[in-house]
Enzyme design. Structure first.
Site, mmCIF file in Angstrom:
data_model
loop_
_atom_site.group_PDB
_atom_site.id
_atom_site.type_symbol
_atom_site.label_atom_id
_atom_site.label_comp_id
_atom_site.label_asym_id
_atom_site.label_seq_id
_atom_site.Cartn_x
_atom_site.Cartn_y
_atom_site.Cartn_z
ATOM 1 N N ASP A 239 -60.064 0.339 -21.471
ATOM 2 C CA ASP A 239 -58.671 -0.114 -21.542
ATOM 3 C C ASP A 239 -57.752 0.901 -20.872
ATOM 4 O O ASP A 239 -56.835 0.547 -20.135
ATOM 5 C CB ASP A 239 -58.252 -0.320 -22.994
ATOM 6 C CG ASP A 239 -58.778 -1.638 -23.547
ATOM 7 O OD1 ASP A 239 -59.401 -2.402 -22.767
ATOM 8 O OD2 ASP A 239 -58.569 -1.899 -24.745
ATOM 9 N N HIS B 286 -43.644 -1.825 -8.785
ATOM 10 C CA HIS B 286 -44.608 -0.716 -8.772
ATOM 11 C C HIS B 286 -43.929 0.522 -8.180
ATOM 12 O O HIS B 286 -43.554 0.538 -7.015
ATOM 13 C CB HIS B 286 -45.837 -1.098 -7.953
ATOM 14 C CG HIS B 286 -47.036 -0.260 -8.276
ATOM 15 N ND1 HIS B 286 -47.056 1.109 -8.091
ATOM 16 C CD2 HIS B 286 -48.255 -0.576 -8.793
ATOM 17 C CE1 HIS B 286 -48.236 1.581 -8.463
ATOM 18 N NE2 HIS B 286 -48.985 0.582 -8.899
#
Ligand SMILES: *[C@@H]1O[C@H](CO)[C@@H](O)[C@H](O)[C@H]1NC(C)=O
Ligand SMILES: *[C@@H]1O[C@H](CO)[C@@H](O)[C@H](O)[C@H]1NC(C)=O
Ligand SMILES: [Zn+2]
Length: 770
Positions: A685, A708
């Site tokens: 994760d 981003h």
């Protein structure tokens, strides 16, 4: 590490509970994967369990590493002849988005995936704004005499050719500027080279204005996409824009450029070939009437007049034979040497036409309509054995401006063979640990619409569950070298896979893809031990929504030409009617062995992400990227910032903290002997979510869909952090209002410092205190 160890113990106690949860996830998740009411599914695996994991899976099964035989068997399965056969079928008819042709290809893909044994395949439709030329009223450019009589008119389309095998060139949509408004404008002509900002600046310095004029620009240059050329003309008050493909871009430059064989005798472009394309001024908003939201039936739509990306002045593309008539008639100063292309004329800037000729004016007539129509993405799934709620996505678009011989059907053919090879592995009893999701996008050519709408639709799910997205657009446009783009954490997995794939023909540089790639496209030129150069996936194809909107790490692959030919476009016949099967079979990849190699690389990279216990993402590369951006900032602007009392200490500290955390994390993951599936899941994760940590939910300042903070494109030519670099560039180069500009620099500096430190925290802070 002490804290982490304690968490692991706690986690170990929960394994039993976890198994139950795992089954629940598998069941609930399958509803989404199987699609919606209108979608067709087949071949369901009840509960998503393969025979090998049936029954009460013990700890050992949950911790099993990938089965060793699969990698080689998967690559061996991939067959060049089948790829060729797909390409031959896919290129029989045009498949423009929003037409029957594109829908047929979507159905072809969906049926193939079901036949190949995927667990499900469904159509994911959206209703998006598209654009088509009026079939009865061709658009054209004309030269007029003093009585407005036409002396010359541009060709309505490329001539059909006698070919073996035949290609339906007459069925291909005639050349047009996608989303251009209709209309007729008339006036003087000005030449603006590529239409970059500096090109317009240069004209302005010479006192040549484009206001009230028709502009002619040549195709090419990364800073001048079609939509950006047109928007710059529109903002400066031009009447319209003509764009042409210069011979320098169609036949290249340098020795022998003039003698290179043009289609149908070769790979280079004839003067009759015209590049189609869309002319939106896109900024990562997706479909132009539903920015930020999926274009579903119930979605609110803007009026066209409210839509930011739509152009308001007409545009039309032509080939260099037609452009010759316009450019050779021009008057005004000679163009600077770098603006001169490969035509046998003196390039002039204008405005206007030579008094010695008969032509007095240029007329541009455009007949192009806009229309909301359905598009059809196809989503096919192989459900993961143990972690079905983790997705490794592979995608390619299926819509084409033409017959799609290169863009995109070379990629579609490769994707269909990759999916078949995975299907064959299923039949041999293998099933990946995580789910594989195959995506065949529609309407990429109209502004990356199919993938944007799907990512908008399923953004929440993908943010939580997507491991990586692996894109191929035009798989094989030439066969000189590989062009690999990868988000930094994915580069190691891509390089490992490239070491396993043979280079498909004998080459002095070596035997594997890795060997040839690193020699022909080195990261460090002149270093014998260099790695291959891996670029960033920023914009340009269906990975854009994954990178920019939701921060899923991406790869993009293609075989490319030797750039020393001077070709600026992706390849000379890009978006022309002549990108046919014949082009591939005769001049690019006759044995389809480069297609096979690309499919092998794509499949093996995907397998390594879908199958291992611990994801093969590695994070130290991001530290190097951030360090490089910091160094660039310091050397380019450090002094000017220091003069204003702006310190880079906090940013330096954040970059150092990130780099240390990433290296420590990589080392810990690499050394870990994992005996608890929850530990693997926790590492995984953190590995897959790291990219999300660079997403700023508010978007970059003034560009809300560029989210981003590291990978977004820059507005100005800097090589540092995008938003901060743009702010510094403006502050250093602005003539007035400097105080406000430097205030913006301080703001952007603090935002990027915070973002990098918070990304570092995702790798270290279990305590929520740092
Ligand atoms: C110059 O180039 C044009 C456009 O390609 C061509 O039609 C013409 O024949 C050329 N003229 C000469 C003298 O080479
Ligand atoms: C970097 O980490 C150190 C040590 O935890 C911390 O004191 C410092 O504030 C961090 N830097 C930033 C910019 O947060
Ligand atoms: Zn494409």
């Amino acid at each position: 590490m002490g804290f982490r160890a304690r968490v692991f113990l706690l986690a170990a106690a929960c394994v039993g509970v976890g198994l139950v949860a795992d089954v629940l996830i598998a069941i609930r998740f399958s509803r989404w994967l199987d699609g919606c009411g209108t979608c067709t599914t087949a071949g369901k695996v009840p509960g998503g369990r393969a025979p090998t994991a049936e029954g009460p899976a013990g700890l050992g099964a949950l911790l099993a590493e990938a089965e060793g035989w699969v990698s080689e068997a998967l690559m061996d399965e991939i067959d060049a002849a089948r790829i060729e056969e797909h390409l031959r079928k896919l290129t029989e008819k045009p498949h423009l988005a929003g037409t029957e042709g594109s829908y047929s290809v979507a159905e072809y893909v969906r049926k193939a995936w079901l036949d190949q044994g995927l667990d499900s395949a469904h159509i994911a439709p959206y209703h998006v704004l598209l654009s088509y030329p009026d079939p009865d009223k061709p658009s054209f450019v004309a030269l007029l005499d003093s009585d407005e009589k036409e002396l010359f008119r541009s060709a309505p389309r490329e001539p059909s050719l006698d070919l073996d095998p035949p290609a339906d060139i007459a069925g291909v949509v005639s050349p047009f500027a996608g989303y251009s408004p209709s209309g007729t404008v008339q006036g003087d002509l000005v030449y603006v080279n590529y239409g970059r900002p500096e090109d317009f600046d240069h004209l302005e310095a010479l006192g040549i204005t484009v206001a009230g004029k028709i502009v002619i620009a040549r195709y090419g240059h990364s800073k001048a996409s079609r939509g950006r050329k047109l928007r710059r003309c529109q903002e400066r008050g031009a009447l319209g824009l003509i764009v042409y493909s210069d011979p320098a871009d169609m036949m290249g430059t340098g020795p022998g450029a003039g003698g290179r064989p043009v289609y149908p005798e070769g790979w280079f472009g004839p003067g009759t070939a015209v590049q189609r394309g869309m002319y939106l001024y896109t900024n990562m908003e997706g479909e132009p009437l539903t920015p930020g939201y999926p274009a579903k039936d119930y979605m609110f739509r803007l009026h066209e007049s409210e839509s930011e990306p739509l152009p308001t002045i007409p545009a039309h593309p032509i080939g260099y034979d037609d452009a010759w008539h316009l450019l050779s008639a021009m008057t005004g100063p000679e163009a600077p040497s770098l603006w001169r292309g490969g035509l046998n004329i003196t390039y002039r800037l204008g405005p206007g036409l030579q008094a010695s000729g008969r032509a007095r004016k240029v007329r541009l007539t455009v007949n192009v309509n806009r229309d909301v129509r359905p598009i059809h993405n196809v989503i096919g799934v192989i459900r993961g054995r143990l972690e079905p709620d983790r997705y490794v996505l592979l995608g390619n678009h299926h819509d084409a401006w033409n017959l799609g011989g290169v863009d995109p059907s070379s990629g579609t053919s490769a994707l269909l063979e990759v999916s078949r090879a995975f299907g064959a592995m299923l039949k041999r009893g293998w099933r990946p640990r995580r789910s594989l999701v195959f995506c065949s996008w529609d309407a990429e050519e109209y502004g990356i619409l199919g993938s944007f709408e799907w990512v908008e639709d399923f953004g929440k799910i993908l943010t939580e569950r997507a491991v990586a997205y692996l894109n191929v657009d035009m798989a094989v446009r030439a066969t000189y070298t590989l062009r690999g783009r990868a988000s930094p954490p994915l580069a190691p997995a891509l390089l490992e896979a490239a070491k396993k794939v043979p280079w498909p023909v004998s080459a002095p540089e070596g035997k594997t893809m890795y060997d040839v790639w690193r020699k022909r496209t080195p990261e460090v030129v002149g270093d014998p031990d260099t790695k291959p150069k891996v670029d960033f996936p920023r914009a340009g194809s269906d990975y854009a929504p994954f990178v920019n909107r939701i921060g899923v790490p991406c790869i993009d692959l293609a075989f490319y030409q030797d750039k020393s030919t001077g070709i600026q476009s992706d390849y000379p016949l890009y978006h022309t009617a002549y990108a046919t099967f014949h082009l591939q079979k005769k001049f690019v990849d006759p044995g389809f062995v480069f297609h096979r190699a690309l499919a092998q690389l794509w499949a093996e990279t995907a397998r390594s992400l879908a199958d291992g216990l611990v994801l093969p993402l590695r994070l130290a590369g991001y530290g190097a990227v951030l360090g490089g951006m910091l160094t660039d900032l310091r050397t380019s602007y450090g002094k000017q910032m220091a003069v204003r009392g702006i310190s880079l200490d906090a940013l330096t500290s954040a970059v150092n903290n990130f780099t240390a955390a990433a290296e420590a994390f990589d080392a810990e993951v690499t050394a870990a002997k994992i005996t608890n599936p929850f530990v693997a899941r926790m590492y995984n994760d953190q590995l897959m979510q790291l990219e999300r940590a660079f997403i700023d939910p508010q978007g970059l300042t003034g560009r809300k869909f560029y989210r981003h903070t590291i990978m977004s494109g820059r507005l100005y030519s800097t090589a540092t952090f995008p938003a901060l670099g743009d702010a510094v560039y403006l502050a250093v180069n602005s003539k007035e209002g400097t105080e406000g500009a430097w205030r913006n620099v301080r703001k952007e500096l603090s935002i990027i410092t915070f973002t990098i430190q918070s990304a570092a925290n995702t790798l270290t802070a279990l305590e929520l205190t740092s």
